[in-house]
Enzyme design. Sequence first.
Site, PDB file in Angstrom:
ATOM      1  N   ARG A 134      32.920  31.456  48.507  1.00 22.90           N
ATOM      2  CA  ARG A 134      33.962  31.648  47.501  1.00 22.90           C
ATOM      3  C   ARG A 134      34.240  30.380  46.715  1.00 22.90           C
ATOM      4  O   ARG A 134      35.372  30.157  46.259  1.00 22.90           O
ATOM      5  CB  ARG A 134      35.254  32.168  48.140  1.00 22.90           C
ATOM      6  CG  ARG A 134      35.162  33.637  48.547  1.00 22.90           C
ATOM      7  CD  ARG A 134      36.472  34.122  49.127  1.00 22.90           C
ATOM      8  NE  ARG A 134      36.434  35.566  49.367  1.00 22.90           N
ATOM      9  CZ  ARG A 134      37.289  36.211  50.144  1.00 22.90           C
ATOM     10  NH1 ARG A 134      38.240  35.549  50.762  1.00 22.90           N
ATOM     11  NH2 ARG A 134      37.206  37.512  50.318  1.00 22.90           N
ATOM     12  N   ARG A 157      39.197  31.642  43.214  1.00 25.12           N
ATOM     13  CA  ARG A 157      40.652  31.643  43.273  1.00 25.12           C
ATOM     14  C   ARG A 157      41.354  30.302  43.453  1.00 25.12           C
ATOM     15  O   ARG A 157      42.512  30.165  43.081  1.00 25.12           O
ATOM     16  CB  ARG A 157      41.080  32.582  44.403  1.00 25.12           C
ATOM     17  CG  ARG A 157      40.410  32.265  45.739  1.00 25.12           C
ATOM     18  CD  ARG A 157      40.503  33.415  46.692  1.00 25.12           C
ATOM     19  NE  ARG A 157      39.953  33.053  48.007  1.00 25.12           N
ATOM     20  CZ  ARG A 157      40.129  33.778  49.082  1.00 25.12           C
ATOM     21  NH1 ARG A 157      40.855  34.871  49.032  1.00 25.12           N
ATOM     22  NH2 ARG A 157      39.601  33.405  50.219  1.00 25.12           N
ATOM     23  N   ARG A 185      41.721  34.248  34.875  1.00 29.70           N
ATOM     24  CA  ARG A 185      42.327  35.468  35.419  1.00 29.70           C
ATOM     25  C   ARG A 185      43.579  35.888  34.660  1.00 29.70           C
ATOM     26  O   ARG A 185      43.952  37.060  34.654  1.00 29.70           O
ATOM     27  CB  ARG A 185      42.658  35.281  36.903  1.00 29.70           C
ATOM     28  CG  ARG A 185      41.483  35.451  37.812  1.00 29.70           C
ATOM     29  CD  ARG A 185      41.079  36.924  37.960  1.00 29.70           C
ATOM     30  NE  ARG A 185      41.931  37.607  38.937  1.00 29.70           N
ATOM     31  CZ  ARG A 185      42.747  38.602  38.654  1.00 29.70           C
ATOM     32  NH1 ARG A 185      42.861  39.020  37.411  1.00 29.70           N
ATOM     33  NH2 ARG A 185      43.472  39.178  39.598  1.00 29.70           N
ATOM     34  N   ASP A 214      31.669  40.698  43.767  1.00 32.40           N
ATOM     35  CA  ASP A 214      32.498  41.106  44.899  1.00 32.40           C
ATOM     36  C   ASP A 214      31.714  42.096  45.737  1.00 32.40           C
ATOM     37  O   ASP A 214      30.905  42.868  45.205  1.00 32.40           O
ATOM     38  CB  ASP A 214      33.796  41.755  44.407  1.00 32.40           C
ATOM     39  CG  ASP A 214      34.829  41.865  45.531  1.00 32.40           C
ATOM     40  OD1 ASP A 214      35.539  40.880  45.779  1.00 32.40           O
ATOM     41  OD2 ASP A 214      34.891  42.932  46.176  1.00 32.40           O
ATOM     42  N   TYR A 258      36.426  49.115  54.528  1.00 29.94           N
ATOM     43  CA  TYR A 258      37.257  49.111  53.318  1.00 29.94           C
ATOM     44  C   TYR A 258      37.395  50.512  52.729  1.00 29.94           C
ATOM     45  O   TYR A 258      38.475  50.910  52.275  1.00 29.94           O
ATOM     46  CB  TYR A 258      36.647  48.175  52.266  1.00 29.94           C
ATOM     47  CG  TYR A 258      37.013  46.726  52.442  1.00 29.94           C
ATOM     48  CD1 TYR A 258      38.311  46.284  52.178  1.00 29.94           C
ATOM     49  CD2 TYR A 258      36.073  45.787  52.843  1.00 29.94           C
ATOM     50  CE1 TYR A 258      38.659  44.947  52.317  1.00 29.94           C
ATOM     51  CE2 TYR A 258      36.403  44.448  52.993  1.00 29.94           C
ATOM     52  CZ  TYR A 258      37.704  44.039  52.732  1.00 29.94           C
ATOM     53  OH  TYR A 258      38.041  42.713  52.875  1.00 29.94           O
TER      54      TYR A 258
END
Length: 379
Positions: free
Chosen positions: A33, A37, A46, A84, A163
């Site tokens: 990652r 973020r 974003r 993702d 998920y």
Amino acid sequence: MADPKPFPPLKNDLILRAARGEKTERAPVWVMRQAGRYLPEFREERVMNDFFKICRTPELATKVTLQPIDRYDGLLDASIIFSDILVIPQALGMEVEMVPGKGPHFPDPLVKPEEVHTKLKESVDVNKELQYVFDAITMTRHALNGRVPLIGFVGAPWTLMSYMIEGGGSKTLSKAKEWLYKYPQESHELLRRITDVCVDFLVGQVRAGAQMLQVFESWGGELGPHEFEQFSLPYLAQIATRVKEILGRDESVPMTVFAKGSWYALDKLAVIGYETVSLDWTYSPTAAKAVTKGRVTLQGNMDPSVLLGGDEAIVATATRMVREFGSTGRYIANLGHGILPSVPVEGMELFLKTVHRVGLEVAAEEKAKEIKSDMNILG
């Protein structure tokens, strides 16, 4: 298919050599990652664009993938395409939203086994449903200009199944586990369907320009050893075997498996066809090396929370990690999971610089030992 225009020559192949088991000048390093973020430049992006819009827009995905490569110029030995793992459930026909502060959310998750046939597509053409990822990979590969290799990835079948049934993240995975125990046959059917898409997706990523692949079994540690061998391991093995068979020797690239928390399966993960096994922070490097016996390259495994602990903790922990794994043989430095959103960019930079510095120190020490050993033999 990949852009017919030749890709720029690769200037740094350290991670590819480490994955293949070749001796390296130092341990290569990248971070799961690393594009995303925690970076202020990503957070600015974003504000203007939805998460999945970035994933689905090759120009934006390329821009974000390059952000850490540009920020930490010369410190990262690989890039990983911004995407993702949940693009596969989307390709199968499920709606997935990325909710700020909460994470992924499925408005209409799978509840009963029969819904596998009513809510999911019977077949998936990845070249139609996931072409945007392939386009982003090709575009990014050119934009990198050979600075570092580009990693493609996929979520593992059990993790994706979880998920799809839970409807998002879960502390217990009780709904997904209920399927395993109550509907084992139907669970295997779903896992097989997800596996088929994973295989096609990974093959497409390589043909689009990915130079290395990683399979994320993020919820592997939520299964006991028996359940892992039934519902995770066979599909992880299938992915490695089938991807390599389809690509053949000329197109195949190194593959990494990351089954977080599945410490009990390390010996088996080392023999199912992956060149690299990634470890979370609960493994001792010494113990992991003893179990794998040099059969695979090891990747990892500093606790991401250390990056919040200040300079002294980062330097001490990263130093210990690199020294215990060893710097020049079958090792890729990384975190034990994805970097946390609250990590300061200065902490990440210090981690990378420490891995470089200690890696070179250990490599020099190892070289000195070799020279001394050779002299003793000759003497």
